[in-house]
Design a protein around this motif. Structure first.
Motif, mmCIF file in Angstrom:
data_model
loop_
_atom_site.group_PDB
_atom_site.id
_atom_site.type_symbol
_atom_site.label_atom_id
_atom_site.label_comp_id
_atom_site.label_asym_id
_atom_site.label_seq_id
_atom_site.Cartn_x
_atom_site.Cartn_y
_atom_site.Cartn_z
ATOM 1 N N GLU A 421 0.558 -1.113 -0.188
ATOM 2 C CA GLU A 421 -0.112 0.243 0.313
ATOM 3 C C GLU A 421 0.931 1.260 0.013
ATOM 4 O OE1 GLU A 421 -3.621 0.776 2.534
ATOM 5 O OE2 GLU A 421 -1.871 1.754 3.403
ATOM 6 N N CYS A 456 -4.401 9.464 -2.380
ATOM 7 C CA CYS A 456 -5.265 7.923 -2.084
ATOM 8 C C CYS A 456 -4.319 7.197 -1.866
ATOM 9 C CB CYS A 456 -5.705 7.756 -3.494
ATOM 10 S SG CYS A 456 -6.818 8.924 -4.403
ATOM 11 N N LEU A 480 -11.728 3.207 -10.005
ATOM 12 C CA LEU A 480 -12.174 2.547 -9.086
ATOM 13 C C LEU A 480 -11.421 2.647 -7.676
ATOM 14 C CD1 LEU A 480 -13.165 -0.893 -10.454
ATOM 15 C CD2 LEU A 480 -14.565 0.840 -10.092
ATOM 16 N N LEU A 481 -10.227 3.153 -7.832
ATOM 17 C CA LEU A 481 -9.243 3.396 -6.585
ATOM 18 C C LEU A 481 -9.739 4.728 -6.030
ATOM 19 C CD1 LEU A 481 -5.945 1.902 -7.756
ATOM 20 C CD2 LEU A 481 -7.390 0.966 -6.064
ATOM 21 N N LYS A 484 -13.109 4.406 -4.205
ATOM 22 C CA LYS A 484 -12.911 3.917 -3.066
ATOM 23 C C LYS A 484 -12.482 4.881 -1.905
ATOM 24 C CE LYS A 484 -10.212 0.159 -0.540
ATOM 25 N NZ LYS A 484 -9.371 -1.040 -0.710
ATOM 26 N N ASP A 485 -11.651 5.970 -2.502
ATOM 27 C CA ASP A 485 -10.958 6.746 -1.809
ATOM 28 C C ASP A 485 -12.131 7.850 -1.234
ATOM 29 O OD1 ASP A 485 -8.640 8.465 -0.706
ATOM 30 O OD2 ASP A 485 -9.561 9.862 -2.006
ATOM 31 N N ALA A 487 -15.257 7.272 -1.198
ATOM 32 C CA ALA A 487 -16.174 6.393 -0.269
ATOM 33 C C ALA A 487 -15.739 6.571 1.358
ATOM 34 C CB ALA A 487 -16.187 5.050 -0.790
ATOM 35 N N TYR A 488 -14.245 6.517 1.356
ATOM 36 C CA TYR A 488 -13.754 6.533 2.746
ATOM 37 C C TYR A 488 -13.840 8.233 3.224
ATOM 38 C CZ TYR A 488 -10.211 7.788 6.295
ATOM 39 O OH TYR A 488 -9.507 8.211 7.607
ATOM 40 N N SER A 491 -17.322 8.270 4.418
ATOM 41 C CA SER A 491 -17.583 7.602 5.680
ATOM 42 C C SER A 491 -17.060 8.278 6.870
ATOM 43 C CB SER A 491 -16.971 6.264 5.524
ATOM 44 O OG SER A 491 -15.448 6.238 5.568
#
Length: 578
Positions: A421, A456, A480-481, A484-485, A487-488, A491
């Motif tokens: 990562e 990211c 998509l990455l 996802k970022d 979406a974080y 949240s």
């Protein structure tokens, strides 16, 4: 030379004192004359040295932004410039002196131009007075303890039209709520303490940054929580010696507890700098092993591998104690990457002592190391010791560098073929066609990818190694990455979280459920009574009263008031994806 007012000048004897600590909350009011001066003007800050200096830069930039200045990255555009200095290395000071002269052109172009000198060099005795003789266009000289007073001091310079020197040798303050203009939107430094009590014989820091002062744990946690809610991906806790955090508070507070609490806030990546070996406890090791979001990386300065040399340095541990600590850490965290600092040519260093350093390096198997040729700092005990001849030091330095290169290559080669990562920092400084970022074990990795991945956390497969950097390829669809970022970010956004939680509450509220069920029942009754005159009118009237009761319910009113703002935020996220 224009008139100079010295409010306070550095004094090394005062620096060694420990005054009572006074804690305050910054309730600033920017002086009116500074607000007027700042209109339409730009500021520039150049920082040298460690992360603590960069954190000071963020605070000074925060004050200037609140005053109305606009930031510029071009020093030639600046109407106010700050040179934030570092005193750890002699060559860092020399760079500063060269840069001061470059701002003479700004003063000639703009007579109202203000040049501020800040940082650790300004905490050294006699430096400020000497600089003013050579560079009379300097407006203000401040030490590290005067950062919170920057607006007031600038106001005084404007009001009295004279140069000010305000660089106290010790601080009795811990100031909270200072403004901050962060240098990054995804990785942040957080001070947990200021100053140092160790007084290593080679180090000037305790004289320029004062004695240790810990922040209250609640204040540190609040700052970290705010960063999490703002979408930051990485926090680095800062202290000259993070391990001694809380000892001066004398209430049982310690670094292991703080580290555990910060990690529990859910920040994706957590690091800390810098650790002192003799105060690195087994409790701290256990906390690191417990939390997966604490990076498996630890900077543990050893400075020398010789116990006798360490004693002259004033370091409070032996070679054997350091090696024992490194072993305990690896037993609990097998994949940890250890890095260190080494000083070559410390006064009195013998060939045998240097060989002890080489052997310790090989035994610990560091992932990397920062190596320095000893540089005498005036005012420190080591500067008065017998110095090692330069030619001997230079040869030792080159030998040590070979060992460091080999160990770093060995550590980097172990990552080949692995997918790790990476926190993307932006366009690579080496290749504008690539991005770069750091893995959890502190390795710099370059790879191809779109610039929108900056900030990211992305998976990278390591393909090749160039010792001090790695090269890899992105694993997965970058879009998509990015999704996802986002979406974080959604949240952890407190507003969107509150909006979602309110929706959950609405769906489960017993009063609203009862009203809804009754409304459905009345709606059916009203439909069946259509065409029956008075019966229909009464049913319709009752139905409308229940409808009004539902609409005016406090939970629904709150939901509607938040919905518009939530839709706007979600629209912005959708636009980013597009």
């Amino acid at each position: 030379m224009k008139k100079t007012l010295i409010i306070e000048a550095p004094n090394s004897k005062k620096a060694a004192q420990r005054p009572p600590v006074f804690r305050s909350v910054d309730s600033r009011t920017i002086p009116p004359n500074l607000l007027d001066f700042a209109k339409g003007k730009k500021f520039y800050i150049r920082t040298y040295g460690c992360q603590a200096n960069y954190r000071d830069e963020e605070t000074m930039a925060g004050y200037l932004s609140e005053a109305g200045f606009e930031r510029t990255d071009d020093p030639k555009e600046a109407n106010l410039a700050i040179i934030n200095t570092c005193a750890v290395r002699e060559n860092a000071e020399e760079k500063v002196y060269g840069e001061i002269g470059s701002f003479k052109a700004n003063k000639e172009k703009d007579p109202s131009f203000m040049l501020v000198l800040a940082g650790c060099v300004m905490g050294e005795e006699g430096v400020g007075e000497s600089l003013l003789k050579t560079y009379p266009f300097i407006s203000l000289i401040i030490g590290t303890h005067e950062v919170s007073k920057l607006p007031l001091l600038l106001s005084e310079v404007l009001k009295n039209r004279q140069t000010l020197v305000s660089s106290s040798s010790f601080s009795s303050e811990v100031v909270e709520n200072m403004p901050s203009l962060r240098l990054s939107s995804f990785e942040a430094y957080v001070n947990i303490s200021y100053g140092c009590d160790k007084f290593c014989t080679y180090c000037i820091v305790p004289y320029t940054r004062g004695r240790e002062r810990s922040r209250q744990m609640s204040d540190v946690l609040k700052e970290c929580q705010d960063l999490v809610e703002s979408g930051y991906k990485q926090i680095t806790l800062l202290g000259q010696n993070v391990n001694s955090y809380g000892l001066d508070l004398k209430d049982g507070t310690n670094f292991a507890t703080l580290l555990d609490k910060v990690a529990s806030l859910g920040i994706p990546r957590l690091k800390f700098l810098t650790s002192y070996p003799s105060q690195f406890t087994d409790e701290m090791i256990a906390v690191m092993a417990k939390h997966k979001n604490i990076d498996p990386w630890l900077h543990l300065p050893v400075q020398s591998g010789s116990s006798s040399c360490l004693k002259r340095m004033g370091r409070r541990y032996t070679r054997e104690e350091y090696l024992s600590l490194a072993k305990r850490i690896r037993e609990k965290i097998p994949d940890i990457a250890l890095t260190t600092d080494i000083i070559v040519g410390f006064p009195g260093e013998t060939e045998e002592e240097f060989e002890d350093t080489i052997s310790l390096m090989k035994e610990v198997r560091y992932a990397s190391a920062y190596t320095f040729i000893y540089s005498p700092r005036i005012g420190t005990p080591a500067a008065r010791m017998v110095q090692v001849p330069h030619e001997i030091t230079q040869k030792r330095f080159l030998r040590l560098k070979e060992v460091v290169d080999d160990l770093t290559k060995e550590s980097s080669d172990k990552m080949l073929g692995k997918t790790v990562e990476v926190l993307v920092e932006g366009v690579s400084k080496k290749d504008p066609n690539k991005l770069s970022g750091y893995s959890r074990n502190g390795k710099l990795i370059h790879f191809e990818g779109p610039s929108y991945l900056t900030g990211c956390l992305v998976p990278i497969k390591v393909l090749s190694s160039k010792t001090y950097s790695l090269h890899g390829e992105l694993v997965g669809d970058p879009l998509l990455l990015k999704a996802k970022d986002l979406a974080y970010l959604m949240s952890v956004d407190p507003f969107l979280g509150a909006f979602k939680n309110l929706g959950d509450v609405l769906s489960k509220d017993p009063e609203l459920q009862s009203l809804g069920e009754k409304y459905i029942e009345l709606k059916k009754k009203t439909a069946l009574s259509m065409g029956k005159g008075k019966e229909y009118e009464e049913a319709k009237k009752t139905l409308l009263s229940y409808q009004d009761a539902i609409k005016s319910h406090p939970l629904l009113e709150n939901y509607r008031s938040m919905e518009k703002e939530a839709r706007e935020e979600l629209s912005e996220i959708a636009e980013i994806l597009r």
